[in-house]
Design an enzyme around this catalytic site. Sequence first.
Site, short mmCIF file in Angstrom:
data_model
loop_
_atom_site.label_atom_id
_atom_site.label_comp_id
_atom_site.label_asym_id
_atom_site.label_seq_id
_atom_site.Cartn_x
_atom_site.Cartn_y
_atom_site.Cartn_z
N GLU A 1 0.81 -1.21 0.00
CA GLU A 1 0.00 0.00 0.00
C GLU A 1 0.85 1.26 0.00
OE1 GLU A 1 -2.89 0.03 -0.72
OE2 GLU A 1 -4.14 -1.47 0.29
N HIS B 1 -3.13 2.78 8.38
CA HIS B 1 -4.16 2.13 7.54
C HIS B 1 -4.51 0.79 8.18
CE1 HIS B 1 -6.24 0.10 4.39
NE2 HIS B 1 -5.23 -0.67 4.04
N HIS C 1 -7.73 -2.55 8.65
CA HIS C 1 -8.90 -3.26 8.13
C HIS C 1 -9.90 -3.45 9.26
CE1 HIS C 1 -6.37 -5.22 4.64
NE2 HIS C 1 -6.42 -3.90 4.59
N TYR D 1 -19.85 13.73 18.39
CA TYR D 1 -19.12 14.98 18.15
C TYR D 1 -17.65 14.80 17.78
CZ TYR D 1 -17.30 14.67 22.99
OH TYR D 1 -16.67 14.27 24.16
N HIS E 1 -12.82 -2.23 2.23
CA HIS E 1 -11.38 -2.33 2.48
C HIS E 1 -11.00 -1.98 3.91
CE1 HIS E 1 -7.12 -1.46 0.65
NE2 HIS E 1 -7.04 -1.89 1.89
N TYR F 1 -8.69 22.31 23.35
CA TYR F 1 -8.75 21.08 24.13
C TYR F 1 -7.35 20.60 24.50
CZ TYR F 1 -9.58 16.19 25.30
OH TYR F 1 -9.60 14.97 25.92
#
Length: 223
Positions: free
Chosen positions: A84, A102, A104, A123, A164, A219
């Site tokens: 990838e 990334h 799955h 939120y 995916h 925050y």
Amino acid sequence: MTRSRGGRADAEVAEAWEELVATARRTVADGLVVGTSGNVSVRVGDTVLVTPSGVPYDRLAPADATGVDLDGRQVLGTLVPTSELPLHLAVYRATDARAVVHTHAVHATAVSVLVPELPPVHYMTAALGGPVRVAPYAAYGTGELARSMLGALTGRTGCLLQNHGTLTYGACLDQAYDRTAQLEWMCRLWLTASAVPGRSPSLLTEEQLAEVTERLQSYGQRS
């Protein structure tokens, strides 16, 4: 292929690789990937360190550090980079990302086959830049998938990949991973609420998300 680096640069790469491996192992421990599915990368200067293809994360050692330049040429290590790689490089070229995760993840992948966008059920949607889009399906490891992903990622720090998984990025590995975990949690939340017979989840409005976006600017702890 391995290129010689300076001592300080070597130490920075070694530290970044250690953090990358720890993050990759965390994706497995937290159930976001199975086996060697999914991948992680982090940028150090003009070098992108990436998980290698098909190697279990618990077997990765310091000597296995794998890196490429922004054109995808391997500049560090001998293991083949993740399949990838085009996905990761596309993010670094198009954004200010310093780390990409990334996965799955099950609930996120389930949502990706049901809707074109994750409804704003919580939120924390605002923390990813707004409602999370689903990138149309394309075969893994292809330029087509990378282009599809960038379209869905516009104005966002995370997206779903149809049939995916997920992709998120951040200023560091911890932030990229946290966004992945939050995305998977929101997908699980929406699926759970949607499964209640005769009821539909209440969704946040654009105005409500805008308010949260503003509040998130202050925050956390101030440095």
